[in-house]
Design a protein around this motif. Structure first.
Motif, PDB file in Angstrom:
ATOM      1  N   ILE A 101       0.833  -1.209   0.000  1.00 36.25           N
ATOM      2  CA  ILE A 101       0.000   0.000   0.000  1.00 36.25           C
ATOM      3  C   ILE A 101       0.865   1.255   0.000  1.00 36.25           C
ATOM      4  O   ILE A 101       0.635   2.189  -0.787  1.00 36.25           O
ATOM      5  CB  ILE A 101      -0.958  -0.010   1.209  1.00 36.25           C
ATOM      6  CG1 ILE A 101      -1.993  -1.120   1.049  1.00 36.25           C
ATOM      7  CG2 ILE A 101      -1.643   1.348   1.351  1.00 36.25           C
ATOM      8  CD1 ILE A 101      -2.884  -1.312   2.265  1.00 36.25           C
ATOM      9  N   PRO A 149      -4.092   8.495  -4.416  1.00 36.67           N
ATOM     10  CA  PRO A 149      -4.687   7.755  -3.306  1.00 36.67           C
ATOM     11  C   PRO A 149      -6.081   7.195  -3.605  1.00 36.67           C
ATOM     12  O   PRO A 149      -6.420   6.085  -3.164  1.00 36.67           O
ATOM     13  CB  PRO A 149      -4.739   8.788  -2.175  1.00 36.67           C
ATOM     14  CG  PRO A 149      -3.625   9.727  -2.486  1.00 36.67           C
ATOM     15  CD  PRO A 149      -3.573   9.807  -3.979  1.00 36.67           C
ATOM     16  N   VAL A 150      -6.897   7.955  -4.335  1.00 40.97           N
ATOM     17  CA  VAL A 150      -8.237   7.466  -4.675  1.00 40.97           C
ATOM     18  C   VAL A 150      -8.133   6.229  -5.552  1.00 40.97           C
ATOM     19  O   VAL A 150      -8.867   5.252  -5.377  1.00 40.97           O
ATOM     20  CB  VAL A 150      -9.055   8.569  -5.386  1.00 40.97           C
ATOM     21  CG1 VAL A 150     -10.391   8.007  -5.864  1.00 40.97           C
ATOM     22  CG2 VAL A 150      -9.274   9.748  -4.452  1.00 40.97           C
ATOM     23  N   ALA A 156      -7.183   3.296  -3.413  1.00 42.76           N
ATOM     24  CA  ALA A 156      -8.324   2.792  -2.642  1.00 42.76           C
ATOM     25  C   ALA A 156      -9.259   1.950  -3.521  1.00 42.76           C
ATOM     26  O   ALA A 156      -9.703   0.873  -3.114  1.00 42.76           O
ATOM     27  CB  ALA A 156      -9.096   3.964  -2.029  1.00 42.76           C
ATOM     28  N   LEU A 185      -7.665  -1.378  -4.203  1.00 39.93           N
ATOM     29  CA  LEU A 185      -7.769  -2.278  -3.048  1.00 39.93           C
ATOM     30  C   LEU A 185      -9.130  -2.978  -3.038  1.00 39.93           C
ATOM     31  O   LEU A 185      -9.219  -4.188  -2.771  1.00 39.93           O
ATOM     32  CB  LEU A 185      -7.571  -1.496  -1.754  1.00 39.93           C
ATOM     33  CG  LEU A 185      -6.150  -1.012  -1.449  1.00 39.93           C
ATOM     34  CD1 LEU A 185      -6.159  -0.031  -0.283  1.00 39.93           C
ATOM     35  CD2 LEU A 185      -5.231  -2.191  -1.137  1.00 39.93           C
ATOM     36  N   GLY A 215      -5.120  -5.679  -2.026  1.00 34.55           N
ATOM     37  CA  GLY A 215      -6.522  -5.937  -1.718  1.00 34.55           C
ATOM     38  C   GLY A 215      -6.842  -7.418  -1.755  1.00 34.55           C
ATOM     39  O   GLY A 215      -7.604  -7.927  -0.925  1.00 34.55           O
TER      40      GLY A 215
END
Length: 215
Positions: A45, A54-55, A58, A61, A145
């Motif tokens: 990560i 970052p989006v 996410a 993941l 993820g």
């Protein structure tokens, strides 16, 4: 057979291999997936955040986690519950080693999570599939993820056999897995990802006639 004797049989940890080393490696503490994979997940990560927004990390993941849940469902349904026509009649032995033994000794505390020798190759195969699909940058958060889903799966699997759920959802997850073991092994393939059984038509229904006990 008394209830106490039945409980002892379910909790037994039988020898699976003639080799002392192989037999020892087949038994692992239930926190092994967390200890092995949590640092790798965190590292992936942090590394991913140096490469991607970052989006996007996410979202990746989430994609990887959903990928694991499908792997959990279809792996349990088709790989774990299928006797493959392997050479030299090894199909039944293979199925017994990877899953059949768990249905005979479901509460064996040292064989409720995958040993790293089994989970490691799964992660490498996942990476080999993920990288061409998502590219060199997004492959890492997707893999993180996927690994997260695996760790959750193994922890929930141990807990369904040895934990005492407090919430309604927790009791539902445990009940569905116990139904898989003791009512009908042809349903309830999602261990923690129970929603896929409803999607793919393998969920338990109250009005169904119970099947044979899983063995």
């Amino acid at each position: 057979m008394t209830q106490e004797t039945k409980a002892e049989a379910l909790d037994a940890s039988p020898r699976l291999f003639e080799s002392d080393l192989l037999d020892k490696l087949s038994r692992v503490h239930h926190l092994t997936p967390v200890i092995v994979y949590a640092p790798i997940i965190l590292g992936l990560i942090f590394y991913s955040l140096t490469l991607n927004d970052p989006v996007l990390v996410a979202l990746s993941l989430v994609v990887g986690y959903l990928g694991w849940t499908l792997t959990e469902y279809f792996g349990h349904r088709y790989l774990f519950h299928t006797v493959f026509p392997l050479p030299f009649g090894l199909g039944p032995r293979f199925q017994f080693l990877i899953h059949g033994v768990h249905h005979i000794y479901p509460n064996d505390p040292l064989r409720l999570v995958m040993p790293p020798l089994l989970s490691g190759p799964i992660m490498l195969i996942a990476l080999a599939i993920i990288r061409p699909l998502f590219g060199p940058n997004l492959a890492w958060p997707v893999l993180a993820g996927f690994m997260t889903g695996y760790v959750i799966y193994d922890c929930v699997h141990y807990w369904t056999h040895h934990g005492q759920p407090k919430s309604d959802f927790g009791r539902l997850v445990k009940r569905l897995h116990m139904l898989h073991h003791f009512r009908d092994a042809e349903k309830g393939f999602g261990v923690h990802a129970i929603w896929w059984d409803y999607v793919f038509g393998t969920a338990y229904r109250k009005d169904e006639t119970p099947g044979a006990r899983a063995v």
